[in-house]
Motif scaffolding. Structure first.
Motif, mmCIF file in Angstrom:
data_model
loop_
_atom_site.group_PDB
_atom_site.id
_atom_site.type_symbol
_atom_site.label_atom_id
_atom_site.label_comp_id
_atom_site.label_asym_id
_atom_site.label_seq_id
_atom_site.Cartn_x
_atom_site.Cartn_y
_atom_site.Cartn_z
ATOM 1 N N LEU A 224 -1.014 -6.137 -6.873
ATOM 2 C CA LEU A 224 -2.206 -6.842 -6.413
ATOM 3 C C LEU A 224 -3.162 -5.860 -5.765
ATOM 4 O O LEU A 224 -2.753 -4.880 -5.160
ATOM 5 N N THR A 225 -4.443 -6.150 -5.869
ATOM 6 C CA THR A 225 -5.399 -5.239 -5.281
ATOM 7 C C THR A 225 -5.744 -5.649 -3.855
ATOM 8 O O THR A 225 -6.167 -4.846 -3.059
ATOM 9 N N PHE A 226 -5.543 -6.917 -3.542
ATOM 10 C CA PHE A 226 -5.847 -7.339 -2.179
ATOM 11 C C PHE A 226 -4.571 -7.829 -1.506
ATOM 12 O O PHE A 226 -4.083 -8.917 -1.766
ATOM 13 N N ILE A 227 -4.013 -6.988 -0.662
ATOM 14 C CA ILE A 227 -2.758 -7.332 -0.001
ATOM 15 C C ILE A 227 -2.945 -7.084 1.486
ATOM 16 O O ILE A 227 -3.227 -5.979 1.907
ATOM 17 N N ALA A 228 -2.801 -8.136 2.272
ATOM 18 C CA ALA A 228 -3.032 -7.993 3.713
ATOM 19 C C ALA A 228 -1.715 -8.089 4.476
ATOM 20 O O ALA A 228 -1.647 -8.657 5.546
ATOM 21 N N PHE A 229 -0.659 -7.539 3.895
ATOM 22 C CA PHE A 229 0.609 -7.489 4.617
ATOM 23 C C PHE A 229 1.397 -6.298 4.088
ATOM 24 O O PHE A 229 1.065 -5.750 3.036
ATOM 25 N N ALA A 230 2.416 -5.914 4.816
ATOM 26 C CA ALA A 230 3.211 -4.776 4.403
ATOM 27 C C ALA A 230 4.464 -5.270 3.693
ATOM 28 O O ALA A 230 5.043 -6.267 4.093
ATOM 29 N N PRO A 231 4.871 -4.587 2.608
ATOM 30 C CA PRO A 231 6.117 -4.992 1.955
ATOM 31 C C PRO A 231 7.296 -4.773 2.904
ATOM 32 O O PRO A 231 7.353 -3.775 3.613
ATOM 33 N N THR A 232 8.219 -5.727 2.943
ATOM 34 C CA THR A 232 9.395 -5.557 3.804
ATOM 35 C C THR A 232 10.673 -5.443 2.998
ATOM 36 O O THR A 232 11.718 -5.123 3.545
ATOM 37 N N SER A 233 10.603 -5.717 1.701
ATOM 38 C CA SER A 233 11.783 -5.525 0.864
ATOM 39 C C SER A 233 11.327 -5.077 -0.515
ATOM 40 O O SER A 233 10.144 -5.214 -0.849
ATOM 41 N N PRO A 234 12.253 -4.529 -1.316
ATOM 42 C CA PRO A 234 11.852 -4.057 -2.658
ATOM 43 C C PRO A 234 11.337 -5.180 -3.552
ATOM 44 O O PRO A 234 10.735 -4.900 -4.581
ATOM 45 N N MET A 235 11.569 -6.436 -3.183
ATOM 46 C CA MET A 235 11.128 -7.514 -4.053
ATOM 47 C C MET A 235 9.744 -8.049 -3.673
ATOM 48 O O MET A 235 9.263 -9.001 -4.276
ATOM 49 N N ASP A 236 9.095 -7.461 -2.657
ATOM 50 C CA ASP A 236 7.790 -7.956 -2.222
ATOM 51 C C ASP A 236 6.673 -7.452 -3.130
ATOM 52 O O ASP A 236 6.786 -6.380 -3.715
ATOM 53 N N PRO A 237 5.584 -8.235 -3.239
ATOM 54 C CA PRO A 237 4.398 -7.703 -3.905
ATOM 55 C C PRO A 237 3.803 -6.567 -3.085
ATOM 56 O O PRO A 237 4.112 -6.437 -1.894
ATOM 57 N N PHE A 238 2.977 -5.766 -3.712
ATOM 58 C CA PHE A 238 2.536 -4.553 -3.027
ATOM 59 C C PHE A 238 1.189 -4.096 -3.570
ATOM 60 O O PHE A 238 0.725 -4.553 -4.609
ATOM 61 N N THR A 239 0.582 -3.164 -2.846
ATOM 62 C CA THR A 239 -0.522 -2.387 -3.385
ATOM 63 C C THR A 239 -0.237 -0.936 -3.010
ATOM 64 O O THR A 239 0.615 -0.670 -2.161
ATOM 65 N N VAL A 240 -0.896 -0.002 -3.666
ATOM 66 C CA VAL A 240 -0.713 1.415 -3.324
ATOM 67 C C VAL A 240 -2.089 2.058 -3.184
ATOM 68 O O VAL A 240 -3.095 1.469 -3.569
ATOM 69 N N LEU A 241 -2.113 3.262 -2.653
ATOM 70 C CA LEU A 241 -3.395 3.937 -2.414
ATOM 71 C C LEU A 241 -4.289 4.024 -3.662
ATOM 72 O O LEU A 241 -5.466 3.646 -3.599
ATOM 73 N N PRO A 242 -3.750 4.497 -4.815
ATOM 74 C CA PRO A 242 -4.650 4.617 -5.978
ATOM 75 C C PRO A 242 -5.242 3.267 -6.392
ATOM 76 O O PRO A 242 -6.396 3.208 -6.815
ATOM 77 N N ILE A 243 -4.462 2.197 -6.265
ATOM 78 C CA ILE A 243 -4.987 0.888 -6.662
ATOM 79 C C ILE A 243 -6.061 0.431 -5.687
ATOM 80 O O ILE A 243 -7.095 -0.131 -6.080
ATOM 81 N N GLN A 244 -5.848 0.694 -4.390
ATOM 82 C CA GLN A 244 -6.871 0.370 -3.402
ATOM 83 C C GLN A 244 -8.150 1.157 -3.694
ATOM 84 O O GLN A 244 -9.260 0.612 -3.615
ATOM 85 N N ILE A 245 -7.993 2.424 -4.060
ATOM 86 C CA ILE A 245 -9.156 3.251 -4.403
ATOM 87 C C ILE A 245 -9.871 2.676 -5.617
ATOM 88 O O ILE A 245 -11.099 2.542 -5.644
#
Lengths: 289, 326
Positions: A224-245
């Motif tokens: 996802l490009t808009f994520i306002a929380f931090a992943p807490t487990s490997p199964m969570d949705p996420f974003t990374v720096l390049p995607i945010q860029i």
């Protein structure tokens, strides 16, 4: 008979040489200039955004309140999981190919296959990850699915780098180990691997630095490009720096472009640190025989 | 790893422990040989499994692309897909001709090669024939840094620097244009061409150069008429790999070149590449399983086959036409 053919024409030839050398220098200068312009371009737009707030805030629809906390944490998760998957697999495959594999058609096939995989576009790995990890294995659009995809992406590079490191270990070490009665695995575990490890780690860090900058495969698996929380487990949705860029760069507003520049600076610093670590490792611990 | 540690972790091993450790000077313990041999077999098998993952990856890519594309080709004839000149799966009037996407991809590849090939090759010649060790020590890291910059950063660079520059020179050009994408793709491929070509040039033995100098040739003549021809197979192989990478490049062209599938050779127009189309669909809301969604697998298959063919060609050229010098 035309004697003009045998005139040395030195002045003309020397001038051609000088022109060619100038052309080569311009080429080299072009690369250096591009790097300089790129750094200036990014710093001019992004430096003023860099602050503790920028690093510690979640993304926002209002540029002044936006930060890259979730992207940084996502990238850290991604790096750790990708390394955890690709390192053992890559080193294992390299040990098999260098120490165990018989010289037959299947080994040649493995080797050709690995070099071909290194040339497959990253977005194709994204399609693979989408079909296999997201859907077939049911990981969903999670950190784990992304890390597994990136691990497959950098696996060929890790294998090839590890093979180079193993090849550099002199055979006399193996023979001495066999000579005192060690088994094949004992020889590898206690003699070959310790010597090859700095080279293997250098290669792994460099390929991880490629994974950390990858965007396309992660977009494919649906980061996802808009994520306002931090992943807490490997199964969570996420974003990374390049995607945010990518997300910020794709927006029309100039303020978001500047935010992207800020995130680019952070990403480039991370990459620089990783590359420096790899170089230090190579220079300090690598033994030459 | 010390011998002491080796002795601690493998107490049964007669070999690992005996070296210089007086405490393990017991008679050979042959009783554990069978179990040790089993352990060895398991390890070999596990390592073989690691090697197999790479084969499974290839099989996975082929199976996924082919099976999902098969569903697509049941509804869209292959002939229409390969020869159609309109691509509009997302519009109400759907067309599934891949040629506009192929056109966009090849336009970017051709444009980027105009930069990457000459600059890469002349850089390689300079590094291998002209540069002093000190100069090399500066230039090589610069090229390595350029090669390590993520493609999304090049995309940002294209949009915020290259595009405004192009619009300044050619007023009336749109924000999204093929030229901007082609320029940054060309830039990001320079290090690869330079480094692979330099390897090929370095592999040419010194004796060839010395012979040419002995005949009175200038440095320029030695470089371009002796060294480059002798390294030609490696140089051509690096060119083909570069084209393959330009075809597979995604983020910079997605950001800079636009999303307009179009049959054009005009670098100043907005186009769409195969890779950018795949990204566009996966960013959108297209539901899984629909015909529109399956297009990404069909396009992905074409992309995979083209890059695979070029990579194989490059390997074959290196192997076939390499001049061996001893």
């Amino acid at each position: 008979m035309n004697d003009a053919r045998f005139l040395p024409k030195q002045a003309k030839r020397k001038r051609a040489g000088a022109i060619f050398q100038a052309v080569c220098l311009v080429s080299i200068g072009f690369s250096i200039a591009v790097l300089a312009i790129l750094i200036v371009d990014v710093s001019r737009d992004g430096l003023r955004w860099l602050s503790w707030d920028f690093l510690s805030r979640y993304p926002s629809r209002i540029p002044a309140r936006a930060g890259i906390k979730s992207a940084i944490l996502g990238s850290l998760w991604m790096m750790a999981l990708t390394a955890g998957i690709s390192f053992p697999l890559g080193v294992g495959a390299a040990i098999y190919l260098e120490e165990y594999a018989p010289r037959n058609w299947f080994t040649r096939l493995l080797q050709t296959n690995i070099s071909n995989l290194a040339g497959v576009p990253s977005i194709v790995y994204g399609i693979l990850g989408l079909a296999i990890f997201v859907r077939f294995f049911g990981f969903g659009r999670s950190v784990l699915a992304g890390a597994a995809t990136l691990a497959l992406l950098i696996l060929p590079v890790v294998i090839i780098a590890s093979q180079e490191a193993l090849k550099a270990v002199p055979n006399s070490l193996r023979e001495a180990s066999y000579g005192v009665g060690a088994t094949k695995w004992q020889t590898i575990r206690y003699q070959v691997l310790p010597v090859a490890l700095p080279g293997i780690l250098t290669g792994t860090i460099l390929s991880l630095s490629r994974a950390i900058g990858e965007t396309a495969p992660l977009i494919m698996i649906g980061a996802l490009t808009f994520i306002a929380f931090a992943p807490t487990s490997p199964m969570d949705p996420f974003t990374v720096l390049p995607i945010q860029i990518f997300n910020w760069t794709a927006k029309p507003q100039a303020d978001f472009h500047d935010l992207a520049a800020g995130a680019i600076i952070v990403l480039l610093v991370v990459l620089l640190v990783m590359n420096a670590a790899a170089i230090v490792l190579r220079n300090r611990y690598q033994k030459r025989f | 790893m010390s011998h002491r540690e080796a002795a601690l972790t493998t107490p049964s091993g007669p070999g690992g422990a005996s070296a210089g450790d007086p405490r393990s000077a017991t008679p050979l313990d042959l009783g554990h040989r069978a179990s040790r041999r089993w352990g060895e077999r398991v390890i070999a098998l596990v390592l073989f499994g690691c090697g197999l993952i790479s084969v499974l990856t290839t099989v996975g890519i082929v199976v996924v692309l082919v099976t999902e594309s098969a569903g697509f080709f049941r509804e869209v004839p292959i002939a229409e897909f390969l020869t159609g000149t309109r691509w509009s799966p997302m519009y109400s009037e759907q067309h599934f001709g891949i040629l506009p996407l192929l056109n966009g991809t090849l336009l970017i590849a051709a444009g980027s090669m105009l930069i990457a090939l000459p600059v890469g090759l002349t850089s390689a010649i300079y590094l291998s024939e002209y540069a002093s060790p000190k100069v090399r020590g500066i230039i090589k890291p610069v090229l390595e840094v350029l090669a390590g910059i993520p493609t999304v950063v090049y995309g940002y660079f294209a949009l915020t620097f290259v595009t405004p520059f192009i619009r300044m020179v050619f007023p009336g050009t749109g924000i999204f244009n093929a030229a901007s994408g082609a320029i940054v793709v060309g830039i990001m491929i320079i290090p690869m061409v330079a480094s692979l070509s330099e390897d090929a040039l370095n592999a040419v033995p010194l004796s060839l150069r010395e012979a040419a100098y002995g005949l009175g040739a200038t440095k320029f003549e030695v470089s371009t008429r002796v060294v480059v021809p002798a390294a030609l197979s490696g140089i051509v192989a690096s060119f083909i790999l570069a084209i393959s990478r330009a075809i597979g490049e995604t983020m910079a062209v997605t950001l800079a070149a636009g999303a307009t599938p179009r049959m054009t050779l005009n670098l100043l127009e907005s186009i769409q590449t195969m890779t950018a189309y795949i990204v566009q669909v996966s960013l959108g809301e297209t539901p899984h399983g629909t015909l529109e969604y399956k297009t990404i697998f069909a396009v992905g298959l074409v992309l995979f086959l083209i890059t695979l063919a070029m990579n194989l060609l490059s390997q074959r050229i290196t192997r076939r036409f390499r001049e061996e010098y001893e």
